[in-house]
Scaffold this active site. Structure first.
Site, PDB file in Angstrom:
ATOM      1  N   GLY A  55       0.817  -1.210   0.000  1.00  0.00           N
ATOM      2  CA  GLY A  55       0.000   0.000   0.000  1.00  0.00           C
ATOM      3  C   GLY A  55       0.852   1.261   0.000  1.00  0.00           C
ATOM      4  N   SER A  56       0.285   2.353  -0.462  1.00  0.00           N
ATOM      5  CA  SER A  56       0.947   3.659  -0.361  1.00  0.00           C
ATOM      6  C   SER A  56       0.799   4.196   1.061  1.00  0.00           C
ATOM      7  CB  SER A  56       0.312   4.649  -1.333  1.00  0.00           C
ATOM      8  OG  SER A  56       0.570   4.274  -2.651  1.00  0.00           O
ATOM      9  N   GLY A  57       1.513   5.280   1.338  1.00  0.00           N
ATOM     10  CA  GLY A  57       1.430   5.894   2.662  1.00  0.00           C
ATOM     11  C   GLY A  57       2.584   5.487   3.552  1.00  0.00           C
ATOM     12  N   HIS A  58       3.430   4.564   3.043  1.00  0.00           N
ATOM     13  CA  HIS A  58       4.584   4.099   3.822  1.00  0.00           C
ATOM     14  C   HIS A  58       5.903   4.650   3.274  1.00  0.00           C
ATOM     15  CE1 HIS A  58       1.938   1.408   5.916  1.00  0.00           C
ATOM     16  NE2 HIS A  58       1.592   0.797   4.794  1.00  0.00           N
ATOM     17  N   ASP A 111      -2.134  -8.357   0.582  1.00  0.00           N
ATOM     18  CA  ASP A 111      -0.881  -8.578  -0.142  1.00  0.00           C
ATOM     19  C   ASP A 111      -0.642 -10.056  -0.407  1.00  0.00           C
ATOM     20  OD1 ASP A 111       0.139  -5.841  -0.390  1.00  0.00           O
ATOM     21  OD2 ASP A 111       0.343  -5.877   1.784  1.00  0.00           O
ATOM     22  N   HIS A 221      -0.551   0.348  10.401  1.00  0.00           N
ATOM     23  CA  HIS A 221      -1.805   0.945   9.954  1.00  0.00           C
ATOM     24  C   HIS A 221      -2.704   1.216  11.147  1.00  0.00           C
ATOM     25  CE1 HIS A 221      -0.218  -1.960   6.989  1.00  0.00           C
ATOM     26  NE2 HIS A 221      -0.375  -0.949   6.155  1.00  0.00           N
TER      27      HIS A 221
END
Lengths: 334, 334
Positions: A55-58, A111, A221
């Site tokens: 995911g994005s945001g990491h 994932d 998260h």
């Protein structure tokens, strides 16, 4: 929380667009899929291809780690959610040279499903040999007895570094997989959360903590940790986390480790180095030697407050891989 | 704001301690002054010595930029306050080789006074030739007519990079100074603040903004900007800031610039790349070419929310200096 964005629905596309423009000498996007990113010279040298993603945001994880000595390609998901199989497949197709494709990702349900499907597609439809290494370094996310359920957090940096260097150094597919699995087996992490992040689309905090609280073992998260407590000193938190890691790894006197102190987003370098200071003292007390150290934002959760400690047990095979140079848009080692 | 520290009065000492332990292959502390940091091999090669410094809380600036191809030494002040002359003098003494010492710092009253005194001490007491370059890149902090009053912000990265590379490449003292001044004259920056940081000792926010407000031109310590407004889109903010920079620099079609999008602490890479995306489009529209791009946290204000844009006008003399490799604890270029 305030965010300097345009449209919450297009943050990932605009980020990728800016990223590809800023680093066009190192990374390219793929026409076949806008969520696939590969090294500019991917496929030009016969080697195992390493594909990462999530995911994005990491950021810098995962797309920031595409480049020489690290990953050949990355698949970029929406914020905090897995990419579908297609960008994984396309990144693999665009970078593989017939020597095999190794997929590395964190142990999250989405994932596991999507990268797993990508392996099937690559093997069955594309006749590309593909294998996977699932990172499970977060010791707070499940007990040692249920280690297979553990999530992947910042320790994935070490696993990716190992795989990227081994592939670059021309190891066979079997050996790249074996060394990557060795890094994966020998890395353990645990974090502490202080303040939440918010998703651009909802604006809502990812979790709620009182002004004087912290959460030991909080996930990347906002997944619940192992203990919610009053915010105490850095030393106390460091001791608590480090001891759990040492016990979990069964680390003994005279062993060598590499250390990663990872910031989750809004935690300052000052705080990370203060934590490192104590980690070094505690390891020294126990007769454990530090081989190499990394301090900074390696895998964030947007603007979350908090950090994690990761230790990687070193041996003579892993050392040259951790030492190897890397040149990525968000990480350079020389 | 929550901070993971031990004692507010010892954060700088503990940070330095952790920093020196984590990066002992690159940097050393000095017995002569605990606030002086120098390259491990400082003084071993006959070259101009470059010394930087300023208040803490801006990490990676300033001590993070000590290493090959960047600074030879740094003086570390308390949070948001200038170091006294002594650590500057000691870093200079420990690293100089007789080819001159260039001090680089931002245009703040305390720094001007203390680094100025350091120059006097080095010249008069130590017989070491010392000169200074005072960075004044923040175009929001004073008008062009009063450019001498402007403060130094993230553009100092480019000035330090230029000086460090020029010194490393064996330029004479006159030339290192001339090139560093050239970079300094040709860099302009402007920022936007979204949320404050807090000092460990007081816990109080460095400024106050409403939940829907931003401040254009806000300084790195919360100094007032040029305009307080409702938080708007990233595009709008980018256009506003970039146009001011372009006008101030008198940038024309066919000129080349390097770009730095700097995060102030808690602003995500996602937001920085979204801003870069627009910067690239706007410069392209105006026929201005981007030579090299930097996106990330290069000079922070603890956990402040916001970012800045810096442009450096390139020419054939500056290009190889910006391209040169660097190896510092908090910055590596290869």
């Amino acid at each position: 929380m305030k965010k300097l964005i345009n449209d919450p629905d297009s943050v990932v596309e605009e980020m990728i667009s800016g990223y590809l423009k800023a680093h066009s000498s190192i990374v390219n996007g793929l026409d076949a899929n806008p969520r696939s990113i590969i090294k500019t010279n991917a496929g030009s040298k016969d080697k195992v291809s390493v594909i990462i993603g999530g995911g994005s945001g990491h950021e810098p994880a995962f797309m920031g780690y595409v480049g020489a000595g690290m990953a050949d390609g990355a698949a970029v998901g929406n914020i905090f959610s897995s990419p579908p199989p297609d960008p994984v497949v396309e990144a693999a197709k665009a970078s593989h040279t017939g020597s095999g494709v190794l997929l590395i990702y964190g142990n999250y349900q989405g994932d596991v499903m999507n990268f797993g499907m990508a392996v099937d597609i690559l093997e069955m439809d594309e006749d590309i040999e593909a294998r996977e290494v699932v990172v499970k370094d977060d010791i707070a996310s499940a007990s040692k007895e249920e280690a297979e359920k553990r999530r992947g957090i910042a320790g994935e940096f070490f696993v990716t570094k190992t795989a990227g260097a081994a592939a670059e150094q021309g190891y066979s597919f079997d050996d790249v997989q074996r060394l990557t699995e060795k890094a994966n087996r020998n890395v353990a992490s645990m974090g502490v959360g202080l303040s939440p992040c918010s998703l651009p689309q909802t604006g809502k905090p990812s979790f709620v903590l009182a002004d004087d609280e912290m959460e030991i073992g909080l996930g990347h998260h906002g997944e619940p940790g192992v203990e919610r407590d009053k915010l105490t000193t850095s030393q106390h938190v460091t001791e608590r986390i480090l001891n759990d890691i040492i016990i979990d790894m069964g680390l003994k006197q005279k062993e060598e480790v590499s250390v990663l102190i990872n910031g989750l987003g809004s935690t300052t370098r000052m705080e990370l180095y203060i934590m490192y200071d104590k980690v070094e003292s505690l390891l020294k007390e126990k007769g454990i030697t530090i081989y190499k150290s990394y301090v900074g934002d390696y895998s964030t959760s947007m603007e979350m407050g908090g950090c994690s400690i990761s230790l990687l047990r070193m041996d003579d095979e892993l050392k040259p891989l951790i030492d190897a140079p890397a040149k990525c848009p968000m990480y350079t080692q020389s």
